[in-house]
Write a protein that holds these residues in place. Structure first.
Motif, PDB file in Angstrom:
ATOM      1  N   GLN A 153       0.196   6.073   8.997  1.00  0.00           N
ATOM      2  CA  GLN A 153      -0.232   4.694   8.703  1.00  0.00           C
ATOM      3  C   GLN A 153      -1.537   4.637   7.922  1.00  0.00           C
ATOM      4  O   GLN A 153      -2.064   3.549   7.689  1.00  0.00           O
ATOM      5  CB  GLN A 153      -0.430   3.927  10.013  1.00  0.00           C
ATOM      6  CG  GLN A 153       0.848   3.734  10.795  1.00  0.00           C
ATOM      7  CD  GLN A 153       0.577   2.930  12.053  1.00  0.00           C
ATOM      8  OE1 GLN A 153       0.134   1.802  11.996  1.00  0.00           O
ATOM      9  NE2 GLN A 153       0.829   3.524  13.194  1.00  0.00           N
ATOM     10  N   THR A 154      -2.075   5.786   7.583  1.00  0.00           N
ATOM     11  CA  THR A 154      -3.403   5.808   6.971  1.00  0.00           C
ATOM     12  C   THR A 154      -3.334   6.232   5.505  1.00  0.00           C
ATOM     13  O   THR A 154      -3.219   7.424   5.197  1.00  0.00           O
ATOM     14  CB  THR A 154      -4.321   6.764   7.755  1.00  0.00           C
ATOM     15  OG1 THR A 154      -4.327   6.366   9.128  1.00  0.00           O
ATOM     16  CG2 THR A 154      -5.728   6.736   7.202  1.00  0.00           C
ATOM     17  N   PRO A 155      -3.400   5.280   4.583  1.00  0.00           N
ATOM     18  CA  PRO A 155      -3.387   5.629   3.160  1.00  0.00           C
ATOM     19  C   PRO A 155      -4.622   6.463   2.808  1.00  0.00           C
ATOM     20  O   PRO A 155      -5.719   6.201   3.316  1.00  0.00           O
ATOM     21  CB  PRO A 155      -3.448   4.276   2.452  1.00  0.00           C
ATOM     22  CG  PRO A 155      -3.128   3.256   3.488  1.00  0.00           C
ATOM     23  CD  PRO A 155      -3.525   3.839   4.798  1.00  0.00           C
ATOM     24  N   ILE A 156      -4.424   7.448   1.967  1.00  0.00           N
ATOM     25  CA  ILE A 156      -5.551   8.292   1.563  1.00  0.00           C
ATOM     26  C   ILE A 156      -6.210   7.679   0.330  1.00  0.00           C
ATOM     27  O   ILE A 156      -5.581   7.489  -0.713  1.00  0.00           O
ATOM     28  CB  ILE A 156      -5.089   9.729   1.272  1.00  0.00           C
ATOM     29  CG1 ILE A 156      -4.462  10.333   2.534  1.00  0.00           C
ATOM     30  CG2 ILE A 156      -6.273  10.567   0.786  1.00  0.00           C
ATOM     31  CD1 ILE A 156      -5.371  10.374   3.757  1.00  0.00           C
ATOM     32  N   VAL A 157      -7.486   7.384   0.496  1.00  0.00           N
ATOM     33  CA  VAL A 157      -8.273   6.734  -0.552  1.00  0.00           C
ATOM     34  C   VAL A 157      -9.267   7.760  -1.093  1.00  0.00           C
ATOM     35  O   VAL A 157      -9.693   8.665  -0.372  1.00  0.00           O
ATOM     36  CB  VAL A 157      -9.019   5.514   0.043  1.00  0.00           C
ATOM     37  CG1 VAL A 157      -9.857   4.806  -1.002  1.00  0.00           C
ATOM     38  CG2 VAL A 157      -8.023   4.551   0.668  1.00  0.00           C
TER      39      VAL A 157
ATOM     40  N   GLU B 253       0.821  -1.219   0.000  1.00  0.00           N
ATOM     41  CA  GLU B 253       0.000   0.000   0.000  1.00  0.00           C
ATOM     42  C   GLU B 253       0.851   1.264   0.000  1.00  0.00           C
ATOM     43  O   GLU B 253       0.460   2.276  -0.570  1.00  0.00           O
ATOM     44  CB  GLU B 253      -0.946  -0.016   1.203  1.00  0.00           C
ATOM     45  CG  GLU B 253      -2.097  -1.006   1.023  1.00  0.00           C
ATOM     46  CD  GLU B 253      -3.005  -1.097   2.232  1.00  0.00           C
ATOM     47  OE1 GLU B 253      -2.650  -0.518   3.278  1.00  0.00           O
ATOM     48  OE2 GLU B 253      -4.049  -1.766   2.144  1.00  0.00           O
ATOM     49  N   THR B 254       2.025   1.217   0.633  1.00  0.00           N
ATOM     50  CA  THR B 254       2.844   2.432   0.660  1.00  0.00           C
ATOM     51  C   THR B 254       3.319   2.822  -0.736  1.00  0.00           C
ATOM     52  O   THR B 254       3.766   3.953  -0.933  1.00  0.00           O
ATOM     53  CB  THR B 254       4.085   2.251   1.561  1.00  0.00           C
ATOM     54  OG1 THR B 254       4.814   1.118   1.114  1.00  0.00           O
ATOM     55  CG2 THR B 254       3.693   2.086   3.005  1.00  0.00           C
ATOM     56  N   HIS B 255       3.249   1.906  -1.685  1.00  0.00           N
ATOM     57  CA  HIS B 255       3.649   2.246  -3.051  1.00  0.00           C
ATOM     58  C   HIS B 255       2.475   2.693  -3.912  1.00  0.00           C
ATOM     59  O   HIS B 255       2.659   3.398  -4.893  1.00  0.00           O
ATOM     60  CB  HIS B 255       4.353   1.045  -3.704  1.00  0.00           C
ATOM     61  CG  HIS B 255       5.686   0.771  -3.090  1.00  0.00           C
ATOM     62  ND1 HIS B 255       5.817   0.151  -1.865  1.00  0.00           N
ATOM     63  CD2 HIS B 255       6.945   1.065  -3.502  1.00  0.00           C
ATOM     64  CE1 HIS B 255       7.106   0.068  -1.565  1.00  0.00           C
ATOM     65  NE2 HIS B 255       7.800   0.617  -2.533  1.00  0.00           N
ATOM     66  N   ILE B 256       1.283   2.274  -3.540  1.00  0.00           N
ATOM     67  CA  ILE B 256       0.098   2.613  -4.335  1.00  0.00           C
ATOM     68  C   ILE B 256      -0.592   3.856  -3.781  1.00  0.00           C
ATOM     69  O   ILE B 256      -1.106   4.685  -4.531  1.00  0.00           O
ATOM     70  CB  ILE B 256      -0.872   1.416  -4.367  1.00  0.00           C
ATOM     71  CG1 ILE B 256      -0.224   0.268  -5.139  1.00  0.00           C
ATOM     72  CG2 ILE B 256      -2.209   1.801  -4.993  1.00  0.00           C
ATOM     73  CD1 ILE B 256      -1.018  -1.016  -5.112  1.00  0.00           C
ATOM     74  N   TYR B 257      -0.578   3.969  -2.467  1.00  0.00           N
ATOM     75  CA  TYR B 257      -1.231   5.101  -1.819  1.00  0.00           C
ATOM     76  C   TYR B 257      -0.183   6.033  -1.220  1.00  0.00           C
ATOM     77  O   TYR B 257       0.942   5.633  -0.937  1.00  0.00           O
ATOM     78  CB  TYR B 257      -2.136   4.609  -0.687  1.00  0.00           C
ATOM     79  CG  TYR B 257      -3.289   3.755  -1.135  1.00  0.00           C
ATOM     80  CD1 TYR B 257      -4.444   4.334  -1.652  1.00  0.00           C
ATOM     81  CD2 TYR B 257      -3.226   2.374  -1.045  1.00  0.00           C
ATOM     82  CE1 TYR B 257      -5.514   3.543  -2.054  1.00  0.00           C
ATOM     83  CE2 TYR B 257      -4.283   1.574  -1.441  1.00  0.00           C
ATOM     84  CZ  TYR B 257      -5.422   2.165  -1.951  1.00  0.00           C
ATOM     85  OH  TYR B 257      -6.478   1.393  -2.352  1.00  0.00           O
TER      86      TYR B 257
END
Lengths: 309, 523
Positions: free
Chosen positions: B183-187, B77-81
């Motif tokens: 720790q919270t990806p932005i969607v 996720e750290t790479h996508i978000y």
């Protein structure tokens, strides 16, 4: 013949159904809750329960089983717990890779076994016979996982001649096939050697020699035809071992086949994927044995005649 | 007959040859491993612009955001978000801008973030404060939906000031807010509105890579050419689960992988000695304990002497030196050493069998039988570690049975009401935040019997904003845990990544994030 095929097909269906039922039950009786695994260790129970509902694991086992059978007879192997992929699509993509590995292994093992087994039988007591016996003992005692690692370290890491992992082309077969062939050839060689020795002592072989038929023809036509019959049966029986062996070999060589798929799915308790992989493996196993039986009937007229009478 | 035999052999040979020659076209899980390069040549990891990363942890989760804390998923996720802030140094007091360019604390419960105005999601939609509001409210548990990530938050709502300014209002003072934000990806708010089923299938972030293909064990990403911080130099990034550690190492050394993780300690020297490979260690973020479940063995719950005896009986230094090895270190607290506000416990609990025997007798626990569960396939040499511990414990008069399992079986037994184990050899990684590192010991986790002191101190640590006061709270909490020993801290496990030197500027953070941005590929 048609009746025989129908009867065998019914038997095969029963066997496959028993296997998948057993796997279905064992997966659910064994420890390991997929919903718990998919959530963090500190996930609230209601979050885990919601996952369980989403996966259909909140139903009683017999209800899950009925759904499973309904979908199975409808041609639907279900969806993966992880990612929601179609199990059928993933399994049938992996199947040819395992089938190719198994086919090449059987071919190589058979050719090696024929060469060494016949050579040893014809030269009983010679250095060649003893060397073959030593190879058989040696090969039987080598664990496949150890051999695989050693082969990779020498031929892929040190020499750089062959790929260490993956299925990237023809050269990818060399190391996994060698690993599996070393496990398979000892029993084949022993069988061929023994069968050849017994056949060579048959009266009709002596008669053929007495009639002045060329030695080459006696060996390759009269002897090989009869002596190789146990080999056909053995290969059919060993197909289960080849499939089981591919589970180990596929994981060590990262071979994208059914074995690796099943093991990976098992670690995450991805029930539909494990069930799909085992189902396909079971079908392949019974089909191979079915073909071997048909082949045996074709190769050995005595069986055909006995069945006809 | 001769004709039939020949036909059979000929057909089989032809089939094999055709199959072997068509290997590259066979659909499967990793048949495209060679990427753009010559598929059949060893030593070609992933093509000139590609990087292949083999990881030890399976992809357990789907793409529903905030419903998993699996390391593998977080690293993807750290790479996508993107997140609002990043901590490239790994130090939690050194945040740097990401989607937020500025931030300030307005009052005890309100933080204001100024957002970048040049960011788009992978689907082309613009990034605005509405996306932050929807993401944070969902992640923090401020909506009707329970999430796994909400344990890292306190419920937080968003107040949109304008398209690129937002205020986050926490339900109560929240000391870990900046770390929770990290720790919270932005969607996308539109994606969140569509529901979890849509989110599960289609990860749509603003990050440097976009997902282009995935299977059970493999995820393929391509560079996001419109990335706001500049396009990645790595064109294609392949993530693949390979569970066998020897296979990962062989693939790296044969040039078929560029990066591997959880390198077995016994292989460190081999890789260091090989030309063109390097190691990075992010040890000291993962705490390996013998975790106990309350209620299983009354003597354990009731007798601090018994727990102390177990602690004193285990030769933890020998476990580290002889079995786990690598960069692992003996645990000196319930929080791993890389944790903010970590303090070492006293006494050190060096092995003392005589004292341990005395304590067992004092507790009246001689001959006490219980199970110690270990899982193969994840933590290094887990079975041997379990056997060594059992030997130590049996020496002091206990009767311990080691139960080997896999991770799934162990997790299941520890969580089940009918579980039979007392101690479980498991790890907990927390990335440096003391709330994440120590909150695991508080209610409502199954690992606690509901100790009011622990619960209160964990709650205080979460809400105490002043750094000195917060450090004091965590010092008290760690001292209390060290004294009470509800579980047995063993070691901070080795986490070492090995990589080919063609990958430049690879970054491995203490929370195990392995960042391929802004990494590049050399000759």
């Amino acid at each position: 013949m048609l009746l025989y095929i129908v009867r065998r097909t019914a038997q095969m269906l029963v066997v496959v159904l028993c296997v998948v039922t057993l796997v279905f039950l064992l997966l659910r009786l064994a420890a390991g809750d997929p919903a718990r695994l998919m959530n963090a260790p500190d996930a609230p129970d209601d979050v885990v329960e919601a996952t369980r509902v989403r996966l259909g694991l909140d139903e009683p086992i017999y209800v899950q089983y009925l759904y499973f059978l309904r979908d199975l007879f409808g041609g639907d192997l279900g969806q993966s717990f992880q990612g929601g992929y179609s199990v059928a699509q993933v399994v049938f993509a992996a199947l040819p890779n395992t089938a190719m590995l198994a086919a090449v292994t059987v071919l190589v093992s058979t050719l090696v076994a024929l060469a060494l087994g016949i050579g040893a039988a014809l030269t009983r007591g010679s250095w060649l016979d003893r060397a073959v016996q030593v190879y058989v003992a040696f090969a039987q005692s080598i664990p496949s996982f150890w051999l695989a690692v050693v082969l990779v370290l020498i031929f892929a890491v040190q020499l750089g001649w062959l790929p260490a992992v993956d299925f990237t082309g023809p050269t990818s077969f060399v190391l996994p096939v060698t690993t599996m062939a070393v496990a398979l050839t000892p029993i084949l060689i022993r069988t061929i050697r023994q069968s050849f020795i017994e056949t060579l002592e048959q009266d009709y072989i002596r008669a053929a020699r007495a009639r002045g038929i060329a030695q080459r023809k006696v060996l390759l036509v009269h002897t090989l035809k009869v002596a190789s019959l146990p080999l056909v049966t053995l290969i059919g029986l060993q197909s289960g071992m080849i499939l089981a062996g591919s589970y180990v070999v596929e994981n060590i060589f990262n071979w994208p086949g059914i074995g690796k798929l099943a093991v990976d799915a098992l670690t995450s308790r991805n029930f539909p994927m494990v069930q799909g992989a085992v189902l396909v493996a079971a079908v392949a196993f019974v089909l191979v044995n079915f073909v071997v039986d048909l082949l045996y009937t074709t190769l050995d007229p005595r069986i055909r005649l006995r069945r006809a009478s | 007959m001769r004709g039939k035999l020949r036909w059979c052999i000929g057909a089989a040979t032809a089939a094999v040859l055709i199959a072997a020659c068509s290997a590259n076209e066979v659909p499967g899980e990793n048949n495209a491993a060679a990427g753009d390069g010559d598929a059949d040549s060893p030593g070609d990891a992933g093509g000139d612009d590609s990087v292949r990363f083999l990881i030890a942890e399976n992809f357990w989760a789907d793409w529903v955001p905030y419903q998993s804390t699996a390391q593998s998923q977080a690293r993807l996720e750290t790479h996508i978000y993107d997140t609002l802030l990043q901590f490239p140094s790994g130090e939690l007091d050194q945040p740097e801008p990401a989607l937020a360019t500025e931030w300030e604390q307005v009052d005890a419960t309100t933080w204001e973030f100024t957002l970048r105005d040049d960011v788009t999601f992978h689907d082309g939609s613009p990034f605005t404060a509405d996306d932050v509001k929807a993401s944070v409210e969902l992640a923090s548990g401020a909506t009707d939906t329970d999430t796994v990530l909400q344990t890292r938050w306190v419920p937080t709502t968003g107040e949109v000031v304008d398209d690129h300014t937002i205020r986050l209002v926490t339900e109560r003072p929240f000391a870990s807010l900046l770390n929770a934000v990290r720790q919270t990806p932005i969607v996308s708010s539109e994606d969140i509105e569509e529901g979890s089923d849509a989110l599960a299938q289609n990860p749509n972030g603003t990050g440097p890579f976009r997902l282009v293909d995935e299977s059970e064990t493999k995820k393929s990403m391509e560079a996001n050419q419109d990335y706001w911080a500049g396009p990645p130099e790595i064109e294609r990034l392949e993530w693949e689960f390979v569970g066998d550690p020897q296979t990962r190492v062989s693939a790296l050394l044969a040039g078929q992988a560029d990066v591997i993780d959880r390198v077995p300690a016994e292989q460190h020297a081999t890789i260091e000695e090989a030309d063109g490979y390097s190691l990075i260690s992010a040890t000291a973020s993962e705490q390996v304990n013998l975790w106990s479940i309350p209620g299983r063995v009354p003597e354990w719950d009731d007798s601090p002497e018994l727990r102390r005896a177990v602690m004193l009986a285990i030769d933890r230094q020998a476990l580290v030196d002889s079995l786990v090895m690598g960069e692992s270190v003996v645990a000196d607290s319930f929080a791993p050493q890389a944790t903010l506000h970590h303090t070492s416990g006293s006494p050190a609990y060096d092995q003392d069998l005589d004292e341990a025997r005395r304590l067992v007798q004092e507790a009246g626990a001689e001959g006490l039988e219980f199970e110690l569960w270990v899982a193969s396939g994840f933590l290094p040499r887990a079975e041997q570690v379990g056997e060594a511990i059992a030997a130590n414990l049996n020496e002091i008069g206990l009767n311990v049975r080691v139960v080997p399992s896999d991770v799934a079986g162990l997790v299941d037994d520890s969580n089940s009401e009918s579980g039979s184990g007392l101690l479980y050899h498991l790890s907990w990684s927390s990335g440096g935040d003391p709330d994440a590192a120590l909150g695991i010991y508080a209610t409502p986790n199954r690992w606690t019997a509901g100790d009011d002191t622990i619960d209160q101190l964990v709650a205080d640590g979460k809400t105490t904003v002043d750094p000195d006061e917060r450090a004091a709270v965590y010092a008290e909490l760690q001292a209390y845990l060290w004294e009470e020993l509800p579980h047995i801290p063993l070691y901070n496990s080795d986490f070492t990544v090995a990589y080919s030197d063609r990958v430049r500027e690879l970054r491995v953070l203490p929370n195990y994030e392995t960042n391929f941005y802004p990494a590049s590929i050399g000759e």
